[in-house]
Design an enzyme around this catalytic site. Structure first.
Site, PDB file in Angstrom:
ATOM      1  N   HIS A  42       0.587  -1.533   0.170  1.00 19.41           N
ATOM      2  CA  HIS A  42      -0.449  -0.184  -0.447  1.00 19.41           C
ATOM      3  C   HIS A  42       1.244   1.152   0.038  1.00 19.41           C
ATOM      4  CE1 HIS A  42       1.181  -0.224   4.013  1.00 19.41           C
ATOM      5  NE2 HIS A  42       0.961   0.985   4.316  1.00 19.41           N
ATOM      6  N   HIS A 122       5.872   7.217  -0.351  1.00 16.58           N
ATOM      7  CA  HIS A 122       6.721   6.170  -0.036  1.00 16.58           C
ATOM      8  C   HIS A 122       6.138   4.536  -0.517  1.00 16.58           C
ATOM      9  CE1 HIS A 122       6.040   5.793   3.819  1.00 16.58           C
ATOM     10  NE2 HIS A 122       6.410   4.787   3.761  1.00 16.58           N
TER      11      HIS A 122
HETATM   12  O1  3AM Z   1       4.119   3.088   4.555  1.00 15.06           O
HETATM   13  P1  3AM Z   1       4.560   2.346   5.440  1.00 15.06           P
HETATM   14  O2  3AM Z   1       4.324   0.721   6.050  1.00 15.06           O
HETATM   15  O3  3AM Z   1       6.219   2.882   6.011  1.00 15.06           O
HETATM   16  O4  3AM Z   1       5.720   1.872   9.085  1.00 15.06           O
HETATM   17  C1  3AM Z   1       4.117   2.199   9.216  1.00 15.06           C
HETATM   18  C2  3AM Z   1       3.128   1.449   8.073  1.00 15.06           C
HETATM   19  O5  3AM Z   1       4.194   2.712   7.508  1.00 15.06           O
HETATM   20  C3  3AM Z   1       3.612   3.552   9.675  1.00 15.06           C
HETATM   21  O6  3AM Z   1       1.863   3.262   9.377  1.00 15.06           O
HETATM   22  C4  3AM Z   1       1.557   2.844   7.902  1.00 15.06           C
HETATM   23  C5  3AM Z   1       0.958   1.366   8.282  1.00 15.06           C
HETATM   24  O7  3AM Z   1       1.198   0.502   9.495  1.00 15.06           O
HETATM   25  N1  3AM Z   1       3.810   3.466  11.486  1.00 15.06           N
HETATM   26  C6  3AM Z   1       3.338   2.822  12.252  1.00 15.06           C
HETATM   27  N2  3AM Z   1       3.253   3.447  13.593  1.00 15.06           N
HETATM   28  C7  3AM Z   1       3.520   4.680  13.477  1.00 15.06           C
HETATM   29  C8  3AM Z   1       3.745   5.542  13.402  1.00 15.06           C
HETATM   30  N3  3AM Z   1       3.377   5.100  15.126  1.00 15.06           N
HETATM   31  C9  3AM Z   1       3.845   4.781  11.663  1.00 15.06           C
HETATM   32  N4  3AM Z   1       3.968   5.966  11.022  1.00 15.06           N
HETATM   33  C10 3AM Z   1       3.882   6.969  12.245  1.00 15.06           C
HETATM   34  N5  3AM Z   1       3.965   6.810  13.256  1.00 15.06           N
END
Ligand code: 3AM
Length: 177
Positions: A42, A122
């Site tokens: 995603h 990203h």
């Molecule tokens: O798009 P990506 O996969 O990089 O890293 C987590 C993921 O991002 C991010 O939210 C997306 C879905 O889980 N994520 C998880 N915890 C987070 C936080 N505390 C976070 N982003 C910001 N703060």
């Protein structure tokens, strides 16, 4: 908030884009990292954390934003979160920034704090990565015509992302405020 789930706003790939991303992941020769399962691929727009889904849905109910196109043409390694992700050489188009800032505003209206860093589109392909491997990336063009509210569900096999609501992106969109 009652009845909270772990939520985030995202662009959700169509089947063809998901297949392309999954196939692309398989061409990257990185060792000792954890590949994101094809179902979970995603593009995060705004991470919300624990929130009530109904409240969030109401907060974006009247919101509109135009569609846009992103071209993912680079493999990046982000050291702090230890991810390998696809990124865009070109700066994010204004429409993407308009959408993310409208979603951040909706989150703030629900009393949520979101990431304050500038938005960088990203697509995370792998976690627990330690280095940037050599890779030839065929540009992947993603036409964003809708955005989603996604729940991050913890299951025995790991995390599974589930789309719980979706809204179209429409041209000539004007927000009521
Ligand atoms: O798009 P990506 O996969 O990089 O890293 C987590 C993921 O991002 C991010 O939210 C997306 C879905 O889980 N994520 C998880 N915890 C987070 C936080 N505390 C976070 N982003 C910001 N703060």
């Amino acid at each position: 908030m009652s009845n909270t789930s772990r939520l985030f706003f995202a662009l959700w790939p169509d089947t063809k884009t998901r297949q392309t991303l999954a196939a692309l992941s398989q061409t990257i020769a990185a060792k000792d990292c954890t590949w994101v399962s094809p179902h979970n691929l995603h593009l995060t727009l705004v991470f919300l954390g624990a929130a009530d889904a109904e409240t969030i849905k109401q907060a974006v109910a009247g919101m509109t934003a135009p569609p846009f196109t992103l071209t993912f043409d680079r493999l990046s390694y982000w050291q702090k979160p230890r991810i390998l992700c696809l990124t865009c050489r070109q700066p994010a188009p204004n429409e993407a920034l308009i959408l993310t800032s409208a979603l951040e505003k909706a989150a703030a209206n629900c009393g949520l704090r979101t990431d304050t860093r500038p938005y960088t589109p990203h697509i995370t392909l792998a976690r627990h990565a330690d280095y940037l491997p050599e890779a030839k990336i065929e540009p992947l063009i993603w036409r964003a015509e809708s955005f989603c509210l996604v729940e991050s569900c913890s299951e025995a096999e790991g995390v599974r992302y589930q789309v719980i609501a979706q809204w179209p992106l429409v041209n000539n969109a004007v927000n009521p405020d």
